[in-house]
Motif scaffolding. Sequence first.
Motif, PDB file in Angstrom:
ATOM      1  N   ARG A 436      -5.631 -40.636  -7.643  1.00 61.59           N
ATOM      2  CA  ARG A 436      -5.839 -40.122  -8.997  1.00 61.59           C
ATOM      3  C   ARG A 436      -5.363 -41.169 -10.004  1.00 61.59           C
ATOM      4  N   ALA A 437      -6.258 -42.064 -10.341  1.00 59.72           N
ATOM      5  CA  ALA A 437      -5.916 -43.166 -11.243  1.00 59.72           C
ATOM      6  C   ALA A 437      -7.068 -43.399 -12.210  1.00 59.72           C
ATOM      7  N   THR A 438      -6.743 -43.718 -13.454  1.00 56.89           N
ATOM      8  CA  THR A 438      -7.771 -44.013 -14.465  1.00 56.89           C
ATOM      9  C   THR A 438      -8.050 -45.500 -14.565  1.00 56.89           C
ATOM     10  N   GLY A 439      -7.369 -46.302 -13.742  1.00 54.31           N
ATOM     11  CA  GLY A 439      -7.579 -47.746 -13.719  1.00 54.31           C
ATOM     12  C   GLY A 439      -6.551 -48.390 -12.813  1.00 54.31           C
ATOM     13  N   PRO A 440      -6.714 -49.689 -12.481  1.00 57.83           N
ATOM     14  CA  PRO A 440      -5.776 -50.384 -11.589  1.00 57.83           C
ATOM     15  C   PRO A 440      -4.371 -50.440 -12.181  1.00 57.83           C
ATOM     16  N   HIS A 441      -3.394 -50.024 -11.412  1.00 57.40           N
ATOM     17  CA  HIS A 441      -1.995 -50.125 -11.828  1.00 57.40           C
ATOM     18  C   HIS A 441      -1.101 -49.780 -10.639  1.00 57.40           C
ATOM     19  N   LEU A 442       0.167 -50.127 -10.763  1.00 53.70           N
ATOM     20  CA  LEU A 442       1.172 -49.714  -9.781  1.00 53.70           C
ATOM     21  C   LEU A 442       2.004 -48.588 -10.375  1.00 53.70           C
ATOM     22  N   HIS A 443       2.061 -47.477  -9.675  1.00 51.48           N
ATOM     23  CA  HIS A 443       2.974 -46.386 -10.030  1.00 51.48           C
ATOM     24  C   HIS A 443       4.178 -46.506  -9.104  1.00 51.48           C
ATOM     25  N   TRP A 444       5.366 -46.780  -9.706  1.00 54.58           N
ATOM     26  CA  TRP A 444       6.599 -46.960  -8.926  1.00 54.58           C
ATOM     27  C   TRP A 444       7.557 -45.818  -9.220  1.00 54.58           C
ATOM     28  N   GLU A 445       8.055 -45.194  -8.158  1.00 58.18           N
ATOM     29  CA  GLU A 445       9.021 -44.100  -8.284  1.00 58.18           C
ATOM     30  C   GLU A 445      10.326 -44.453  -7.596  1.00 58.18           C
ATOM     31  N   VAL A 446      11.429 -43.882  -8.096  1.00 63.31           N
ATOM     32  CA  VAL A 446      12.724 -43.918  -7.416  1.00 63.31           C
ATOM     33  C   VAL A 446      13.190 -42.470  -7.236  1.00 63.31           C
ATOM     34  N   TRP A 447      13.584 -42.141  -6.003  1.00 61.44           N
ATOM     35  CA  TRP A 447      14.088 -40.807  -5.677  1.00 61.44           C
ATOM     36  C   TRP A 447      15.586 -40.893  -5.402  1.00 61.44           C
ATOM     37  N   ALA A 448      16.360 -39.977  -5.990  1.00 60.90           N
ATOM     38  CA  ALA A 448      17.799 -39.900  -5.746  1.00 60.90           C
ATOM     39  C   ALA A 448      18.123 -38.527  -5.173  1.00 60.90           C
ATOM     40  N   ASN A 449      18.328 -38.486  -3.875  1.00 57.70           N
ATOM     41  CA  ASN A 449      18.633 -37.257  -3.137  1.00 57.70           C
ATOM     42  C   ASN A 449      17.614 -36.158  -3.424  1.00 57.70           C
ATOM     43  N   GLY A 450      16.334 -36.509  -3.247  1.00 55.55           N
ATOM     44  CA  GLY A 450      15.267 -35.526  -3.332  1.00 55.55           C
ATOM     45  C   GLY A 450      14.686 -35.297  -4.704  1.00 55.55           C
ATOM     46  N   VAL A 451      15.083 -36.101  -5.703  1.00 59.93           N
ATOM     47  CA  VAL A 451      14.602 -35.906  -7.077  1.00 59.93           C
ATOM     48  C   VAL A 451      14.155 -37.249  -7.659  1.00 59.93           C
ATOM     49  N   GLN A 452      12.957 -37.256  -8.284  1.00 61.15           N
ATOM     50  CA  GLN A 452      12.513 -38.478  -8.967  1.00 61.15           C
ATOM     51  C   GLN A 452      13.360 -38.707 -10.213  1.00 61.15           C
ATOM     52  N   VAL A 453      13.804 -39.963 -10.399  1.00 58.42           N
ATOM     53  CA  VAL A 453      14.652 -40.310 -11.537  1.00 58.42           C
ATOM     54  C   VAL A 453      14.060 -41.517 -12.268  1.00 58.42           C
ATOM     55  N   GLU A 454      14.630 -41.830 -13.419  1.00 61.02           N
ATOM     56  CA  GLU A 454      14.186 -42.968 -14.219  1.00 61.02           C
ATOM     57  C   GLU A 454      14.377 -44.269 -13.439  1.00 61.02           C
ATOM     58  N   PRO A 455      13.265 -44.948 -13.031  1.00 55.04           N
ATOM     59  CA  PRO A 455      13.405 -46.195 -12.257  1.00 55.04           C
ATOM     60  C   PRO A 455      14.047 -47.325 -13.046  1.00 55.04           C
ATOM     61  N   LEU A 456      13.813 -47.381 -14.358  1.00 52.54           N
ATOM     62  CA  LEU A 456      14.325 -48.499 -15.151  1.00 52.54           C
ATOM     63  C   LEU A 456      15.847 -48.540 -15.159  1.00 52.54           C
ATOM     64  N   ASP A 457      16.503 -47.388 -14.988  1.00 52.92           N
ATOM     65  CA  ASP A 457      17.964 -47.386 -14.902  1.00 52.92           C
ATOM     66  C   ASP A 457      18.437 -48.222 -13.726  1.00 52.92           C
ATOM     67  N   TRP A 458      17.683 -48.200 -12.641  1.00 53.31           N
ATOM     68  CA  TRP A 458      18.070 -48.935 -11.438  1.00 53.31           C
ATOM     69  C   TRP A 458      17.849 -50.443 -11.577  1.00 53.31           C
ATOM     70  N   LEU A 459      17.088 -50.846 -12.594  1.00 58.73           N
ATOM     71  CA  LEU A 459      16.919 -52.270 -12.878  1.00 58.73           C
ATOM     72  C   LEU A 459      18.039 -52.807 -13.758  1.00 58.73           C
ATOM     73  N   GLU A 460      18.742 -51.897 -14.447  1.00 59.14           N
ATOM     74  CA  GLU A 460      19.713 -52.301 -15.467  1.00 59.14           C
ATOM     75  C   GLU A 460      21.154 -52.260 -14.983  1.00 59.14           C
ATOM     76  N   LYS A 461      21.447 -51.476 -13.950  1.00 56.80           N
ATOM     77  CA  LYS A 461      22.817 -51.410 -13.457  1.00 56.80           C
ATOM     78  C   LYS A 461      22.832 -51.251 -11.950  1.00 56.80           C
ATOM     79  N   VAL A 462      23.979 -51.587 -11.359  1.00 55.70           N
ATOM     80  CA  VAL A 462      24.150 -51.420  -9.914  1.00 55.70           C
ATOM     81  C   VAL A 462      24.690 -50.022  -9.658  1.00 55.70           C
ATOM     82  N   TYR A 463      23.973 -49.252  -8.876  1.00 60.56           N
ATOM     83  CA  TYR A 463      24.474 -47.959  -8.408  1.00 60.56           C
ATOM     84  C   TYR A 463      25.017 -48.140  -7.005  1.00 60.56           C
ATOM     85  N   PRO A 464      26.088 -47.500  -6.622  1.00 63.43           N
ATOM     86  CA  PRO A 464      26.920 -46.645  -7.478  1.00 63.43           C
ATOM     87  C   PRO A 464      27.907 -47.440  -8.241  1.00 63.43           C
TER      88      PRO A 464
END
Length: 464
Positions: A436-464
């Motif tokens: 289900r795409a309206t054009g070529p792109h990459l959809h990237w997700e991050v899951w934290a214990n069963g829940v999708q979260v903001e991926p950009l946060d993981w680019l900005e800081k080291v968890y935990p």
Amino acid sequence: MNNCFRLFCFLTIVSLIFFPALKVSAQSSGDLPVYIVQSGDTINTIAIRFGISAQDLIAVNQIANPDLLTIGTPLKIPGYEGISGTLKLTIAPLGATLRTISRQYQLDENTIIRLNQLTSPSQIYVGSTLILPEKEQANEPKSISVLGEGETPLETAARNLSNPWKVVLQNQKESTASFLSGEVIFGDAPQQNEGLFGSPLIRNIEITPLPLRQGKTHLIRVFTSKPLNLSGTLNNLPLSFFQEADNQYIAIQGIHAMAQPGLALLTLQAQGADQSSFEIEQPILLEPGYYPQDVPLTVDPATLDPAITQPEDELIRTVTKPATPQRYWTEKFRVPVDEPCIRSWFGSRRSYNNSGYTYFHTGVDYGVCANNLNIYAPAPGIVVYVGELTVRGISTIIDHGWGIYSGFWHQSSTKVNVGDFVETGQIIGEIGGTGRATGPHLHWEVWANGVQVEPLDWLEKVYP
């Protein structure tokens, strides 16, 4: 007549000389509290926070241009005569109540109510932002114990090597008989054997960041006095705890992007090898993520059919459910493409084929902006799924350990297989427009214990 004229002139001169000075003096008199301008503050937001008018705030601080407000500027807050010092924004910690905050900061309860415009003491929740005068840490009493069942304050004070009569004063009590069983007691002595909430098992519990927020990754750290088995829930989702250091455990938990704002319940259970145990329940403030609405999209109706979407969603939930006990990453995640031009952001509310805005964007969409279509692993991990799905197209899922997963949808091809261990920066596939795409792109997700979260946060800081 001349005498009347002279009297009129005299009174006029007196009024011109003295009355303006009295007006200015009234605005600046008294020891007004001071607030330090923070990032994102404006005159209006500060005025709203303190329940005063923007005009009064401008006048008492003689601000020439309200649009030029510099971070770090001290502002006098009118209307709070009798309260002095620098006002700080403080996040209510675990176990906070009006009474415990009053005793910890040695403030009258009415002062706290007045500063925070509280209509009820029950408005103080874990994660709520409180306005409090700054206190010197050396003079700030610490939580030393919890009054045990059948225990007197005199016994508690003696056990913690504290002066019992000073404890009465610091806890704003009339006498030792005013204490209640289970009540947190503050004093000068450092915390000894009891630990948090009266249990010798738990030294501290930290939740960061606070308050909770839709779509964000949150850490629950538990510091113990000995090895324990920990379990619990946050907003009805089971927590997965891992040992971070000796007697230190952590759970990394996402908050759903469409979770109901308000109060989320934290439960925690601890069990020792000797059958000693600890339990706690605590409501925590959960704030909205303030996500925008995307332009309505038109897609193939078949990709919205619950007969197709529900089994596919359940498959992804099953794959991303296990919390692998090994943590594979140690650094920030890297961007999974060469040129990160974002076409759609995480959390935005979506409407498909004239539906209501009952959907949300579960990841970040990267368009084709580089001279290649490469997709890279953002962090080390094990490939746990590769396949083609109706909605997500050609998909890859990587397990990074500790309940953290990455998902990559709509690829034109994949370069890995289930069971492969991938390193950060390894090519795992190519951008495409499958599913289900309206054009070529990459959809990237991050899951934290069963829940999708903001991926950009993981680019900005080291968890935990």
